[in-house]
Design an enzyme around this catalytic site. Sequence first.
Site, PDB file in Angstrom:
ATOM      1  N   LYS A   1       0.955  -1.148   0.019  1.00  0.00           N
ATOM      2  CA  LYS A   1       0.036   0.066   0.010  1.00  0.00           C
ATOM      3  C   LYS A   1       0.945   1.226   0.110  1.00  0.00           C
ATOM      4  CE  LYS A   1      -0.437  -0.300   4.961  1.00  0.00           C
ATOM      5  NZ  LYS A   1      -1.187  -0.715   6.132  1.00  0.00           N
TER       6      LYS A   1
ATOM      7  N   ARG B   1     -10.201   0.057  16.190  1.00  0.00           N
ATOM      8  CA  ARG B   1      -9.892   1.131  14.929  1.00  0.00           C
ATOM      9  C   ARG B   1     -11.138   0.391  14.135  1.00  0.00           C
ATOM     10  NH1 ARG B   1      -4.538   1.876  11.725  1.00  0.00           N
ATOM     11  NH2 ARG B   1      -5.294  -0.443  11.297  1.00  0.00           N
TER      12      ARG B   1
ATOM     13  N   TYR C   1      18.451  29.261   7.878  1.00  0.00           N
ATOM     14  CA  TYR C   1      17.139  29.915   8.573  1.00  0.00           C
ATOM     15  C   TYR C   1      17.147  29.829   9.934  1.00  0.00           C
ATOM     16  CZ  TYR C   1      14.963  29.898   3.852  1.00  0.00           C
ATOM     17  OH  TYR C   1      14.506  30.037   2.683  1.00  0.00           O
TER      18      TYR C   1
END
Length: 357
Positions: free
Chosen positions: A33, A129, A253
């Site tokens: 997946k 779930r 940064y």
Amino acid sequence: MRPARALIDLAALRHNYRLARELGGRKALAVVKADAYGHGAVRCAQALEAEADGFGVACIEEALELREAGIRAPILLLEGFFEADELALIDAHHLWFVVQAEWQIDAIERARPTKPFTIWLKLDSGMHRLGLVAADYRASLQRLQAMPQVREVVAMTHFARADELDCERTTEQQALFHQVCDELQLPTSLGNSPALLGWPATQGEWARPGLMLYGATPFAGPHPVADRLRPVMTVESKVIGVRELPPGEPIGYGARFVTARPSRIGVVAMGYADGYPQFAPNGTPVAIDGQRGELVGRVSMDMLTIDLTDHPTAGLGSKVELWGRRVPVSELALHSEGSAYQLLCGLKRVPRSYVDA
Ligand SMILES: *Cc1c(COP(=O)(O)O)cnc(C)c1O
């Protein structure tokens, strides 16, 4: 061309699949997946097809991608169907699917497939779930088994905390699964990667390895079985700029890193837009021309900076591994408060190339 790339080692993928099957007992469904956790579902499925017993995906879109690429092995929809009209495509493409709720059973009853379905009936053994609760499981199974639309049922469950090796919860989930399912005489499927690697009692007919196929350990520390995995993805780029700086100079940064000594700083073409964790701290490991080194300064969208001071032979064009063979993705995950799952699935913009030897 920008030098960032992801090398995918298909021989390592097969090695890891074989280990999963050895640990799981009989058959193993290779979970591909999310584009094979960022590795490319079609290429990975093709590399495994000669030996894999089947594949697992999250949704029908992912299954159809594999079918369109010519994959003929069984494909299981791990979350079943989301809408009843997917059943026609499931039938047409010979897909297997998980059933996790009563409304899906109603939809199967109304369907008129050309061939009966193979269903994996999910028990919620404690993850809370998806899945049927223990009290309803047997009645739902009997309903399905009475339908001409159903050919075979596999009993499955999923573990919530198998990556925590000292946690009782996995044993409790196993016990509930066996209590509900042992007398039903169905093929069973329990183990995801952490269960296969860390809970050898977790065997059933079908293992469901995902993360371990890609060579990443789900555990926080060393582990004798997980240490046999071979990393499949190596993400690397090159040094595209070098700065020599005196002590006291900020880099990048937010000036998150300030040089403490005369320093050589390398700029690498890799950033958070590629999926590298933006907030990886100073000291996060990288490999510079094969030697371990350190990230310094905040990661930018397209670039990051590393300390070359202790790497005198490294410079412009040096190869930098962000994760892979020398910097395990799980180690990077620990440094950046992420997970190996998220890092692998989150790879973006970086072209993949495949090696198979
Ligand atoms: C994703 C998934 C797996 C694979 O899990 P890993 O931890 O990556 O091995 C197994 N079973 C189900 C139901 C899943 O959704």
